[in-house]
Design an enzyme around this catalytic site. Structure first.
Site, short mmCIF file in Angstrom:
data_model
loop_
_atom_site.label_atom_id
_atom_site.label_comp_id
_atom_site.label_asym_id
_atom_site.label_seq_id
_atom_site.Cartn_x
_atom_site.Cartn_y
_atom_site.Cartn_z
N GLY A 130 -4.31 -3.51 8.24
CA GLY A 130 -4.82 -3.12 6.94
C GLY A 130 -4.90 -1.61 6.86
O GLY A 130 -4.68 -0.91 7.85
N ASN A 131 -5.18 -1.13 5.68
CA ASN A 131 -5.36 0.31 5.50
C ASN A 131 -6.14 0.60 4.22
O ASN A 131 -6.25 -0.27 3.35
CB ASN A 131 -4.01 1.06 5.53
CG ASN A 131 -2.89 0.20 5.01
OD1 ASN A 131 -2.86 -0.10 3.83
ND2 ASN A 131 -2.01 -0.26 5.89
N SER A 141 -2.28 5.88 11.17
CA SER A 141 -1.51 4.76 11.70
C SER A 141 -2.00 4.38 13.11
O SER A 141 -2.12 5.25 13.98
CB SER A 141 -0.04 5.17 11.76
OG SER A 141 0.72 4.20 12.39
N GLY A 142 -2.28 3.08 13.29
CA GLY A 142 -2.56 2.55 14.63
C GLY A 142 -3.83 3.00 15.30
O GLY A 142 -3.96 2.84 16.52
N SER A 152 -1.09 6.08 7.64
CA SER A 152 -0.68 4.68 7.71
C SER A 152 0.79 4.51 7.31
O SER A 152 1.28 5.20 6.41
CB SER A 152 -1.56 3.88 6.76
OG SER A 152 -0.94 2.68 6.42
N GLU A 163 1.89 2.35 5.53
CA GLU A 163 1.95 1.89 4.14
C GLU A 163 1.56 3.01 3.17
O GLU A 163 1.13 2.75 2.04
CB GLU A 163 1.03 0.68 3.93
CG GLU A 163 1.40 -0.55 4.74
CD GLU A 163 2.73 -1.19 4.36
OE1 GLU A 163 3.42 -0.69 3.46
OE2 GLU A 163 3.09 -2.18 5.03
N HIS A 207 -5.88 -2.34 1.55
CA HIS A 207 -4.91 -3.40 1.86
C HIS A 207 -5.53 -4.23 2.98
O HIS A 207 -5.85 -3.70 4.04
CB HIS A 207 -3.59 -2.78 2.28
CG HIS A 207 -2.72 -3.72 3.05
ND1 HIS A 207 -2.49 -5.02 2.65
CD2 HIS A 207 -2.03 -3.58 4.20
CE1 HIS A 207 -1.71 -5.61 3.53
NE2 HIS A 207 -1.43 -4.77 4.49
N HIS A 237 -5.92 -8.11 5.28
CA HIS A 237 -5.22 -9.30 5.83
C HIS A 237 -6.19 -10.49 5.77
O HIS A 237 -6.23 -11.30 6.69
CB HIS A 237 -4.79 -9.05 7.27
CG HIS A 237 -3.66 -8.09 7.40
ND1 HIS A 237 -2.82 -8.08 8.48
CD2 HIS A 237 -3.20 -7.11 6.57
CE1 HIS A 237 -1.90 -7.13 8.32
NE2 HIS A 237 -2.12 -6.52 7.17
N HIS A 273 2.12 -11.42 3.90
CA HIS A 273 1.55 -10.20 4.50
C HIS A 273 0.04 -10.12 4.29
O HIS A 273 -0.71 -10.02 5.25
CB HIS A 273 2.27 -9.01 3.86
CG HIS A 273 2.00 -7.71 4.51
ND1 HIS A 273 2.69 -7.27 5.61
CD2 HIS A 273 1.13 -6.74 4.20
CE1 HIS A 273 2.24 -6.08 5.96
NE2 HIS A 273 1.29 -5.73 5.13
#
Lengths: 211, 207
Positions: free
Chosen positions: A28-29, A44-45, A73, A75, A94, A96, A156
């Protein structure tokens, strides 16, 4: 809003995403608009638990350049596209989350039950499938959420967009409940009126798959 | 092994390790497997079988997963943690016994292109154990008919994530069937996502 304020909102929201079970691990982000051209976005990550405001990159949504110790991210283009589509959007998450992900895997537009319509509108659309970070996913999701509070991302998860972060979390919570109700109602319909329970779901599914 | 005991207890407390299942850990080249019937929530170091070349383990204390776990450790040097999960949807999927393919990209990334299902009597059959280890190649889970799934990882955290993501994947497959059916992700894209995730994760782990 200053970049520092936006970074703090993103860090707090990351921890809240985990706490509310909307994502796991680093998935997610989240982003928060600073002004017409800039957003603060999760890197990111990086694990949400240990994120600090100074870790949060600031992204220019017009030319996609960024500042900060970690890259934004994967995205980021999706977030940029959602902000570009509506100047009133100031927070995007975003997720999940479970029930919304199930609906996303069905790739269906889901009608919203009356009790959730004040928050979610009449229907949640599903963006076409695309690989994570791809142009197809970015364009499709930005179009599906345009003028709406949330959309599914096929196979997703979901994206929620709002005027502030609190509102975006409210949308994610309502979306999860609305999707849960849709799944339970659908089960009731296909099982001939069975009440939702672990045993009933297992028994129906096993029987259905054995045919 | 104090840390490993704590991790095993935590897996059981979270409901991820099946109460009637065994947990195995490999540390410094030595395998430790919980004894048959161990209470995982209250596990002690004395409840772990230490498996070494000259071990003389009584069949009475061997859990049924014993030889399967040893075969998996032997075949996959990167795996250090194995446990059996029987969470709600995983158990349902194992009762049906069909291969589960990803409908969500997190399964493709973490678990692999599919999870196959071994026969219920896999534990006592050498040939089936060999087939089962092959079925787990490039994957982090393997279903056992009617008994949930064995989840694996280099660390406790990785094996736990595999169990959580596979439960979500099974739940999605089950519940989309009530919505008229879900859409599977193309196997080539699943493979690609799995490889990219492994590469990204191994880079992060090195940092």
């Amino acid at each position: 809003m200053t970049p520092e304020e936006a970074r703090k909102i993103v860090v707090d929201a990351g921890k809240r995403l985990l706490r509310e079970g909307l994502v796991a691990r680093t998935w997610g982000n989240i982003s928060q608009r600073i002004d017409g051209k800039h957003i603060a976005i999760t890197p990111s990550g990086r694990p949400y638990e240990t994120l600090k405001p100074e870790d949060i990159p600031i992204l220019n949504i017009e030319d996609m350049t960024w500042e900060g110790p970690y890259k934004p991210s994967g995205e980021k283009k999706l977030h940029a596209a959602v902000y570009a589509g509506d100047e009133n959007i100031r927070a995007v998450i975003h997720t999940h989350q479970m029930n919304a992900s199930t609906c996303a895997a069905a790739r269906k537009a889901v009608p919203v039950a009356e009790e959730f319509r004040p928050i979610l509108g009449d229907e949640i659309l599903c963006a076409p499938y695309g690989l994570p970070g791809s142009k197809k996913l970015t364009k499709g999701t930005a179009a599906a959420v345009l003028g709406r509070p949330a959309a599914f991302m096929a196979n997703h998860g979901a994206v929620c967009a709002a005027a502030d972060m609190e509102c975006a979390f409210g949308i994610a919570a309502a979306l999860e409940k609305a999707c849960g109700k849709y799944i339970r109602d659908s089960f009731s319909r296909v099982s001939g009126g069975e009440e939702w329970s672990s045993d009933a779901v297992r028994s129906h599914y096993v029987k259905d798959q054995s045919v | 092994m104090t840390d490993a005991v704590k991790e095993i207890r935590a897996l059981a407390e979270k409901g991820l390790a099946a109460p009637d299942g065994a947990v195995a850990v490999r540390k410094d080249g030595i395998c430790y497997i919980s004894v048959a019937g161990a209470d995982l929530k209250n596990l002690n170091e004395t409840d772990l079988i230490v498996v070494q070349d000259d071990s003389d383990v009584s069949p009475d204390v061997m859990p049924k997963e014993y030889f399967l776990y040893l075969a998996l450790f032997e075949r996959f040097p990167h795996i250090n943690v194995l446990f059996r999960t029987a969470t709600e949807s995983v158990l349902t999927a194992s009762i049906v016994g069909r291969k589960i393919r990803p409908m969500l990209d997190d399964m493709a990334q973490i678990v692999g292109v599919s999870v196959r299902c071994a026969d219920e009597d896999v534990f006592g059959d050498a040939r089936k154990i060999v087939n089962a280890t092959s079925a787990m190649k490039d994957r982090t889970a393997l279903m056992i008919r009617n008994q949930g799934a064995v989840c694996a990882g280099p660390t406790f955290d990785d094996a736990e994530v595999s169990a959580v993501v596979f439960e979500k994947a099974c739940k999605t497959v089950i519940e989309t069937s009530f919505l008229g059916g879900g859409h599977y992700i193309n196997p080539i894209e699943c493979w690609l996502m799995h490889k990219v995730y492994q590469l990204k994760y191994s880079k992060q782990a090195k940092k």
